[in-house]
Design an enzyme around this catalytic site. Structure first.
Site, PDB file in Angstrom:
ATOM      1  N   ASP A 469      13.986   3.269  -4.108  1.00 23.42           N
ATOM      2  CA  ASP A 469      13.344   2.184  -4.835  1.00 23.42           C
ATOM      3  C   ASP A 469      11.834   2.438  -4.802  1.00 23.42           C
ATOM      4  O   ASP A 469      11.258   2.743  -3.751  1.00 23.42           O
ATOM      5  CB  ASP A 469      13.664   0.836  -4.184  1.00 23.42           C
ATOM      6  N   ASN A 477       2.967  -3.094 -12.771  1.00 21.32           N
ATOM      7  CA  ASN A 477       3.095  -3.907 -13.984  1.00 21.32           C
ATOM      8  C   ASN A 477       2.012  -4.974 -14.054  1.00 21.32           C
ATOM      9  O   ASN A 477       1.443  -5.244 -15.121  1.00 21.32           O
ATOM     10  CB  ASN A 477       4.476  -4.569 -14.032  1.00 21.32           C
ATOM     11  N   GLU A 512      13.589  -0.572 -10.884  1.00 23.48           N
ATOM     12  CA  GLU A 512      12.879   0.551 -10.290  1.00 23.48           C
ATOM     13  C   GLU A 512      13.721   1.286  -9.266  1.00 23.48           C
ATOM     14  O   GLU A 512      13.207   2.073  -8.463  1.00 23.48           O
ATOM     15  CB  GLU A 512      11.573   0.066  -9.632  1.00 23.48           C
TER      16      GLU A 512
END
Length: 603
Positions: A469, A477, A512
């Site tokens: 991950d 973001n 992710e």
């Protein structure tokens, strides 16, 4: 000279001899004058009375045919025949002029009156037929009364002829005795004439007719038996036999041409059946190798006089690459640029030679331009490949129109198959590949998990599962925008794809999170691979719109079959290890703990 001409000459000679014999007959004519006069008179009477009987029966026949069929042609014939008949008085006048006596004319007059009565009944039957009264018409014309009257006419005319015969017989007998001597002389002359005529005919038929006809008959017999290899004899003379020979020769040539056309038709049907079979096989192909195998098998049968290659367009390099070949073509290179082929430039078949001289393609050898054909493969409006043909060794001659059609049909079907295969691959990629990272998606993960674990259970080899991950992904973001986050995911996906190439599978698990399957790798080997991947991710230096994104790290959870359980629990165990890696500070690899229940042999 024509046989008819020779025959005419022979006929002329015979006539000449006949005239000579006729002179002898003239010498006996005085003695036979009475006989001839009697015979001629009787013959004229016979002709006149025979014509009367024939007219009566002919009118009866046409009237009956009209009453039965209603065909107007019979009525027309009847009316024309009736209009040409003489009246009773005119017929009697002719016979009286010919020498008939009153008693004889009286017998004939009764017959003619009854013939007029028959014509009235015929007219009545025709009127009934025209009025739609078929039964009445047939009753009149076919009735017993009509038959009796018809028989009465025949009997009365026969009686007239009998009376004439009796009268003339005496005169004939008297004249015969006087002319017998002269007639014998005339017969001798006629016999000589006949012998001469037979001699001439024998010569003509034996030398000019029978022998050639015998040879022609043998030729016709063999032609009737479909033996068209037979050659008609050569008769160059201009006569009827020559005309027959020419007609037989034309018939043979037409039969050979028809045989050739039938062979072409059968060959066309066989070729179209072969194309249909190839099309069916192409429709069943689900990989480009299958298409190549089908083309490699069917192309030499569809184009037996040509060697060739199938090129596929490599969009990444812009080149045409040979995918398969047959009969060892030598005239074209195995790889060339798209612009080197005029067929690809023009989007249609290109032939440097043929009826119209054209520019040779750049991918051809200098001495191989003649006999080469390039046909582009177009699918969905896009050029996806090329089929190249060259005349095979030992074959000569121009390409026929039908052969050109077969080559075009072959190219169309192969192009369609490649286009369908590309479309199928595109749809498959859309269904199984993540569009952002290019990695396989979770749908593909389920398939590969099943496949790898079936092999692992059969072979006893381990399978490692690495779940990772991206650390603090939300920060990318929030700080740089979602485009920057997508760039991070693509970069991490690229690292994973290059790290497991040929040794496993990389998947985008969700968001992710990424997952790697490493078949054949034990726990330690998988840990080393995970460390290598972690270092590559840490070494990434990405920028977005000129701004560096900063250091990128990831947390890893590792589990291995059979140490950490079976296929159903391996991902969840790796996920638990991943959570521990995040809890312990991220940017690290955590191997799942081996529980007694998951240990090998414990179930």
């Amino acid at each position: 000279m024509r046989i008819a001409t020779i025959t005419n000459w022979a006929y002329g000679a015979t006539v000449l001899l006949t005239i000579v014999s006729g002179a002898t007959m003239l010498m006996a004519s005085r003695a036979e004058e009475g006989e001839r006069a009697a015979v001629q008179q009787r013959t004229r009477f016979d002709h006149l009375t025979e014509a009367l009987i024939e007219d009566t029966y002919r009118l009866t026949e046409q009237a009956r045919l009209f009453t039965i069929s209603g065909d107007p042609s019979h009525l027309i014939v009847y009316q024309r025949e009736a209009a040409n008949l003489d009246s009773v008085e005119a017929s009697l006048a002719k016979l009286e002029d010919a020498g008939a006596q009153p008693a004889e004319l009286k017998a004939l007059e009764d017959g003619l009156r009854w013939a007029d009565t028959l014509r009235e009944e015929q007219a009545a039957a025709i009127q009934a037929k025209q009025a739609g009264q078929d039964q009445t018409a047939q009753k009149i014309i076919f009735g017993p009364e009509y038959e009796r009257e018809l028989e009465r006419v025949s009997n009365l005319i026969g009686r007239f002829r009998y009376m004439l015969d009796e009268r003339t017989q005496d005169a004939v007998e008297q004249a015969e005795r006087a002319s017998r001597l002269f007639r014998l002389t005339s017969e001798i002359m006629l016999a000589i004439t006949a012998l001469l005529f037979l001699f001439v005919l024998y010569f003509i038929f034996m030398r000019r007719v029978l022998r050639p006809v015998g040879r022609l008959s043998d030729v016709v017999t063999r032609l009737a038996a479909q033996d068209f290899a037979v050659e008609p004899p050569e008769y160059s003379r201009i006569d009827e036999i020559g005309d027959m020979t020419q007609a037989i020769r034309i018939f043979r040539e037409n039969a050979l041409e028809r045989q050739r056309l039938e062979a072409l038709r059968d060959a066309d049907l066989n070729m179209r059946e072969l194309l249909a079979r190839m099309t069916q096989r192409l429709q069943g192909c689900d990989a480009i190798d299958d298409v190549m195998n089908v083309v490699r098998l069917f192309a030499p049968q569809i184009a037996p006089a040509f060697a060739g290659r199938l090129y596929v367009h490599d969009e990444a390099t812009g080149t045409m690459t040979s995918a398969c070949e047959w009969r060892s073509p030598q005239g074209s290179t195995a790889q060339f640029r798209f612009t080197d082929c005029w067929a690809l430039r023009r989007g249609q078949m290109h032939r440097p030679d043929g009826a119209m001289i054209d520019v040779p393609c750049g991918h051809l050898q200098a001495d191989q331009a003649v006999g080469s054909i390039c046909i582009p493969l177009i699918g969905q409006g896009e050029t996806i490949g090329l089929i190249y043909f060259e005349q095979a060794a030992g074959t000569e001659g121009p390409l026929s129109e039908s052969e050109e059609v077969y080559l075009v049909l072959l190219a169309e079907r192969v192009g369609l198959a490649l286009a369908n295969l590309r479309l199928h691959e595109a749809l498959r990629e859309l269904a199984l590949v993540d569009p952002l990272t290019g990695l396989s998606n979770r749908r593909q993960l389920d398939t590969m998990m099943k496949l790898h674990f079936e092999h692992a259970e059969q072979s006893g080899r381990p399978v490692s599962c690495l779940l990772l991950d991206v650390d603090h992904f939300k920060k990318f973001n929030d700080d740089f925008g979602h485009d920057a986050g997508d760039a991070v995911l693509r970069a991490v996906g690229g690292v994973l794809s290059s790290s497991v190439r040929g040794e496993g599978n990389a998947f985008r698990y969700g968001g992710e999170e990424f997952l790697l399957l490493m078949p054949g790798m034990g726990m330690e080997q998988a840990r080393e691979r995970a460390e290598t991947i972690r270092q590559k991710i840490s070494a990434l230096q990405l920028q977005h719109e000129g701004r560096p994104l900063g250091r990128i790290t990831a947390s890893f959870g590792l589990s291995t079959y059979p140490d950490h359980g079976g296929a159903g629990s391996l991902v969840s165990v790796a996920d638990a290890a991943l959570l521990r890696a995040k809890a312990e500070g991220r940017d690290r690899i955590v191997v799942a703990a081996v529980r007694e229940a998951d240990a090998p042999g414990v179930r």
